[in-house]
Design a protein around this motif. Structure first.
Motif, PDB file in Angstrom:
ATOM      1  N   LYS A 197       5.891   1.522  60.738  1.00 46.68           N
ATOM      2  CA  LYS A 197       7.170   1.985  61.298  1.00 46.68           C
ATOM      3  C   LYS A 197       8.333   1.584  60.395  1.00 46.68           C
ATOM      4  O   LYS A 197       9.283   2.361  60.205  1.00 46.68           O
ATOM      5  CB  LYS A 197       7.370   1.411  62.704  1.00 46.68           C
ATOM      6  CG  LYS A 197       6.361   1.892  63.749  1.00 46.68           C
ATOM      7  CD  LYS A 197       6.553   1.127  65.050  1.00 46.68           C
ATOM      8  CE  LYS A 197       5.417   1.355  66.030  1.00 46.68           C
ATOM      9  NZ  LYS A 197       5.514   2.622  66.746  1.00 46.68           N
ATOM     10  N   LYS A 236      13.610   7.715  59.460  1.00 50.29           N
ATOM     11  CA  LYS A 236      13.067   8.294  60.695  1.00 50.29           C
ATOM     12  C   LYS A 236      12.380   7.225  61.527  1.00 50.29           C
ATOM     13  O   LYS A 236      11.882   6.227  60.985  1.00 50.29           O
ATOM     14  CB  LYS A 236      12.059   9.405  60.386  1.00 50.29           C
ATOM     15  CG  LYS A 236      12.686  10.728  59.953  1.00 50.29           C
ATOM     16  CD  LYS A 236      11.616  11.788  59.791  1.00 50.29           C
ATOM     17  CE  LYS A 236      12.219  13.159  59.477  1.00 50.29           C
ATOM     18  NZ  LYS A 236      11.174  14.194  59.361  1.00 50.29           N
ATOM     19  N   ASP A 286       9.594   6.770  65.070  1.00 52.81           N
ATOM     20  CA  ASP A 286       8.643   7.462  65.938  1.00 52.81           C
ATOM     21  C   ASP A 286       9.064   7.324  67.396  1.00 52.81           C
ATOM     22  O   ASP A 286      10.106   6.746  67.718  1.00 52.81           O
ATOM     23  CB  ASP A 286       7.228   6.923  65.703  1.00 52.81           C
ATOM     24  CG  ASP A 286       7.080   5.468  66.132  1.00 52.81           C
ATOM     25  OD1 ASP A 286       8.103   4.802  66.403  1.00 52.81           O
ATOM     26  OD2 ASP A 286       5.931   4.988  66.208  1.00 52.81           O
ATOM     27  N   TRP A 287       8.221   7.855  68.284  1.00 51.32           N
ATOM     28  CA  TRP A 287       8.540   7.906  69.718  1.00 51.32           C
ATOM     29  C   TRP A 287       8.773   6.510  70.294  1.00 51.32           C
ATOM     30  O   TRP A 287       9.778   6.257  70.961  1.00 51.32           O
ATOM     31  CB  TRP A 287       7.398   8.606  70.462  1.00 51.32           C
ATOM     32  CG  TRP A 287       7.699   8.889  71.895  1.00 51.32           C
ATOM     33  CD1 TRP A 287       7.607   8.009  72.950  1.00 51.32           C
ATOM     34  CD2 TRP A 287       8.154  10.129  72.458  1.00 51.32           C
ATOM     35  NE1 TRP A 287       7.961   8.626  74.126  1.00 51.32           N
ATOM     36  CE2 TRP A 287       8.308   9.927  73.850  1.00 51.32           C
ATOM     37  CE3 TRP A 287       8.435  11.385  71.917  1.00 51.32           C
ATOM     38  CZ2 TRP A 287       8.723  10.935  74.716  1.00 51.32           C
ATOM     39  CZ3 TRP A 287       8.855  12.393  72.781  1.00 51.32           C
ATOM     40  CH2 TRP A 287       8.994  12.164  74.158  1.00 51.32           C
ATOM     41  N   HIS A 313       1.119   2.282  72.357  1.00 48.55           N
ATOM     42  CA  HIS A 313       2.170   2.751  71.447  1.00 48.55           C
ATOM     43  C   HIS A 313       3.443   1.924  71.529  1.00 48.55           C
ATOM     44  O   HIS A 313       4.172   1.812  70.546  1.00 48.55           O
ATOM     45  CB  HIS A 313       2.516   4.211  71.764  1.00 48.55           C
ATOM     46  CG  HIS A 313       3.385   4.382  72.966  1.00 48.55           C
ATOM     47  ND1 HIS A 313       2.906   4.235  74.251  1.00 48.55           N
ATOM     48  CD2 HIS A 313       4.701   4.651  73.097  1.00 48.55           C
ATOM     49  CE1 HIS A 313       3.893   4.427  75.106  1.00 48.55           C
ATOM     50  NE2 HIS A 313       4.994   4.667  74.450  1.00 48.55           N
ATOM     51  N   THR A 358      10.861  15.223  71.349  1.00 44.92           N
ATOM     52  CA  THR A 358      11.282  14.417  70.194  1.00 44.92           C
ATOM     53  C   THR A 358      11.742  13.032  70.635  1.00 44.92           C
ATOM     54  O   THR A 358      12.237  12.849  71.750  1.00 44.92           O
ATOM     55  CB  THR A 358      12.423  15.071  69.396  1.00 44.92           C
ATOM     56  OG1 THR A 358      13.656  14.949  70.118  1.00 44.92           O
ATOM     57  CG2 THR A 358      12.138  16.532  69.094  1.00 44.92           C
ATOM     58  N   ALA A 359      11.594  12.060  69.722  1.00 42.27           N
ATOM     59  CA  ALA A 359      11.975  10.679  70.010  1.00 42.27           C
ATOM     60  C   ALA A 359      13.459  10.562  70.344  1.00 42.27           C
ATOM     61  O   ALA A 359      13.847   9.849  71.270  1.00 42.27           O
ATOM     62  CB  ALA A 359      11.629   9.790  68.813  1.00 42.27           C
ATOM     63  N   ARG A 373       2.220   9.997  68.410  1.00 41.27           N
ATOM     64  CA  ARG A 373       2.023   9.736  66.976  1.00 41.27           C
ATOM     65  C   ARG A 373       2.147  10.996  66.116  1.00 41.27           C
ATOM     66  O   ARG A 373       1.847  10.970  64.940  1.00 41.27           O
ATOM     67  CB  ARG A 373       0.650   9.089  66.765  1.00 41.27           C
ATOM     68  CG  ARG A 373       0.542   7.730  67.428  1.00 41.27           C
ATOM     69  CD  ARG A 373      -0.890   7.213  67.478  1.00 41.27           C
ATOM     70  NE  ARG A 373      -0.972   5.968  68.237  1.00 41.27           N
ATOM     71  CZ  ARG A 373      -1.014   5.892  69.554  1.00 41.27           C
ATOM     72  NH1 ARG A 373      -1.023   6.994  70.280  1.00 41.27           N
ATOM     73  NH2 ARG A 373      -1.058   4.738  70.180  1.00 41.27           N
ATOM     74  N   HIS A 374       2.571  12.089  66.723  1.00 38.94           N
ATOM     75  CA  HIS A 374       2.723  13.349  65.987  1.00 38.94           C
ATOM     76  C   HIS A 374       3.999  13.286  65.157  1.00 38.94           C
ATOM     77  O   HIS A 374       5.079  12.984  65.669  1.00 38.94           O
ATOM     78  CB  HIS A 374       2.790  14.509  66.982  1.00 38.94           C
ATOM     79  CG  HIS A 374       2.629  15.855  66.349  1.00 38.94           C
ATOM     80  ND1 HIS A 374       3.569  16.405  65.505  1.00 38.94           N
ATOM     81  CD2 HIS A 374       1.630  16.771  66.433  1.00 38.94           C
ATOM     82  CE1 HIS A 374       3.163  17.592  65.096  1.00 38.94           C
ATOM     83  NE2 HIS A 374       1.986  17.835  65.654  1.00 38.94           N
ATOM     84  N   ALA A 375       3.885  13.589  63.859  1.00 35.98           N
ATOM     85  CA  ALA A 375       5.045  13.490  62.966  1.00 35.98           C
ATOM     86  C   ALA A 375       6.199  14.385  63.411  1.00 35.98           C
ATOM     87  O   ALA A 375       7.370  14.088  63.135  1.00 35.98           O
ATOM     88  CB  ALA A 375       4.622  13.840  61.543  1.00 35.98           C
ATOM     89  N   THR A 419       7.396  14.673  66.295  1.00 34.06           N
ATOM     90  CA  THR A 419       8.228  14.007  67.300  1.00 34.06           C
ATOM     91  C   THR A 419       9.163  12.969  66.683  1.00 34.06           C
ATOM     92  O   THR A 419      10.075  12.477  67.354  1.00 34.06           O
ATOM     93  CB  THR A 419       7.376  13.306  68.378  1.00 34.06           C
ATOM     94  OG1 THR A 419       6.690  12.197  67.779  1.00 34.06           O
ATOM     95  CG2 THR A 419       6.377  14.254  68.997  1.00 34.06           C
ATOM     96  N   TYR A 420       8.931  12.618  65.398  1.00 31.71           N
ATOM     97  CA  TYR A 420       9.792  11.623  64.751  1.00 31.71           C
ATOM     98  C   TYR A 420      11.206  12.183  64.614  1.00 31.71           C
ATOM     99  O   TYR A 420      11.390  13.379  64.380  1.00 31.71           O
ATOM    100  CB  TYR A 420       9.281  11.265  63.357  1.00 31.71           C
ATOM    101  CG  TYR A 420       7.878  10.697  63.294  1.00 31.71           C
ATOM    102  CD1 TYR A 420       7.172  10.341  64.442  1.00 31.71           C
ATOM    103  CD2 TYR A 420       7.236  10.516  62.071  1.00 31.71           C
ATOM    104  CE1 TYR A 420       5.895   9.833  64.372  1.00 31.71           C
ATOM    105  CE2 TYR A 420       5.950   9.994  61.991  1.00 31.71           C
ATOM    106  CZ  TYR A 420       5.282   9.657  63.135  1.00 31.71           C
ATOM    107  OH  TYR A 420       4.011   9.159  63.073  1.00 31.71           O
TER     108      TYR A 420
END
Length: 378
Positions: free
Chosen positions: A33, A42, A44-45, A77, A205-206, A235-237, A239-240
């Motif tokens: 992270k 960037k 993540d969630w 997570h 999105t986060a 963990r999907h890019a 959503t970053y």
């Protein structure tokens, strides 16, 4: 929040005391992270979620969260509380923010959804200036608390003229893990929506999740928030979110398609919500379908009719479809058919079913591929 506060919170939640040794696997996750933020600015969630909590306690507000395994996060997570590898001593990442006057409390609760959600509803009633959250381990676990939802959360304001801002996070999404791991029964909550009683979101999105959480306390009134949370998409890019999305703007009820070049070329609009967006977007980009626009409905209730009307004008030559992973008799299909005004649309979904999902991963994959293919057929 300001850039300075964002960086202060991020820096604080990504470090721990010198004599503390996190689990190796968790430390690797956190280092990844840190690298993501260092390289691309960037997050993540999970990081976006913790920054929302950190920003609130920095503003002097309290945040309280409970549910099964919420300290680690129901899908490993969140890691709001770290455990020492040698001593098993806990360390709360939010508590170390310098100058934070608010308190962050997070509890792994027992498997009694009715009791725990009832307690949190009462806590939110007693302290409307605190963000009070209950997270289900799987979304369908809310059925054990149905009495609290029916009698209090959905109807309390109308019955007793008492507002409440309790927040429910219900993991939801079709990933081939079987019926009990797929659906949080969105249709039940949408059936209870009337008179602006609750807020229903299915966020992708986060940054948008960050803004939704902060909005709960920024509003000059209180409404229960029910968010249908992602699982694999944690963990999907896609959503970053970039730092700028946290330090500017606000919650987006609807997100238009940025892949489309010319609205006049669009022949089909796929209106969807939540996880299925990424499956649709993957095919759209792989096949370079500039004639298909995918619109994300991030807030389902109250339905953002004005924004949708504007998009209907923008894509006036297109045929509209509502696309969902859930069977036809579940999800938001019936709600959209009843409430979406001025827009003619077709529905693309799994066939009506008694069970929320198949128990076979191979069948799930075949169903999901067929759903996506159908959405893009001319």
């Amino acid at each position: 929040v300001s850039n300075a506060d964002f960086e202060k919170i991020f820096s604080s939640i990504m470090k721990w005391p010198a004599d503390f040794k996190p689990l190796k696997k968790v430390e690797k996750i956190l280092q990844d992270k840190i690298k993501l933020y260092s390289d691309e600015k960037k997050v993540d969630w999970a990081t976006g979620e913790l920054i929302a909590y950190g920003s609130l306690v920095l503003e002097g507000k309290d945040v309280r969260m409970s549910g099964q395994d919420v300290r680690r996060g129901t899908f490993s997570h969140r890691h709001a509380v770290l455990q020492d590898e040698a001593t098993n001593k806990p360390y709360s990442r939010i508590k170390g923010i310098e100058g934070a006057a608010g308190r962050f409390r997070i509890y792994n609760s027992l498997l009694s959804e009715y009791g725990v959600l009832g307690f949190e509803y009462g806590y939110a009633m007693a302290n409307p200036n605190a963000l009070v959250i209950w997270e289900a381990q799987f979304g369908d676990f809310c059925n054990g608390a149905q009495t609290m939802i029916d009698q209090f959360i959905a109807a309390g304001e109308q019955k007793w003229n008492r507002m409440n801002g309790v927040t429910m996070l219900l993991p939801h999404g079709y990933e081939g893990q079987g019926p009990e791991h797929s659906s949080a029964r969105m249709e039940r909550f949408l059936q209870m929506c009337a008179e602006l009683n609750i807020v229903i979101t299915n966020i992708t999105t986060a940054a948008n999740f960050f803004h939704a959480l902060r909005r709960q306390l920024a509003w000059p009134f209180r409404k229960p928030l029910i968010n249908f949370s992602p699982k694999a998409n944690l963990r999907h890019a896609g959503t970053y979110s970039h730092q700028d999305e946290f330090t500017t703007g606000s919650f987006k009820e609807v997100i238009d398609d940025s892949f489309v070049d010319n609205a006049a070329d669009v022949k089909k609009v796929l209106l969807c919500s939540g996880k299925v967006y990424y499956d649709l977007a993957e095919k759209q980009q792989k096949d370079n379908r500039k004639d298909v626009a995918i619109i994300r409905l991030e807030q389902i209730y109250p339905l953002p009719q004005k924004q949708l009307d504007e998009l209907y004008k923008k894509y006036s030559k297109a045929i509209w479809h509502w696309v969902q992973e859930e069977p036809l008799n579940m999800g938001a299909a019936t709600f959209m058919r009843m409430n979406l005004q001025h827009i003619n649309f077709y529905i693309i979904s799994r066939p009506a079913s008694a069970s929320t999902a198949t128990g076979y991963n191979k069948v799930h994959a075949k169903e999901q591929a067929a759903l996506v293919d159908t959405a893009f057929e001319i």
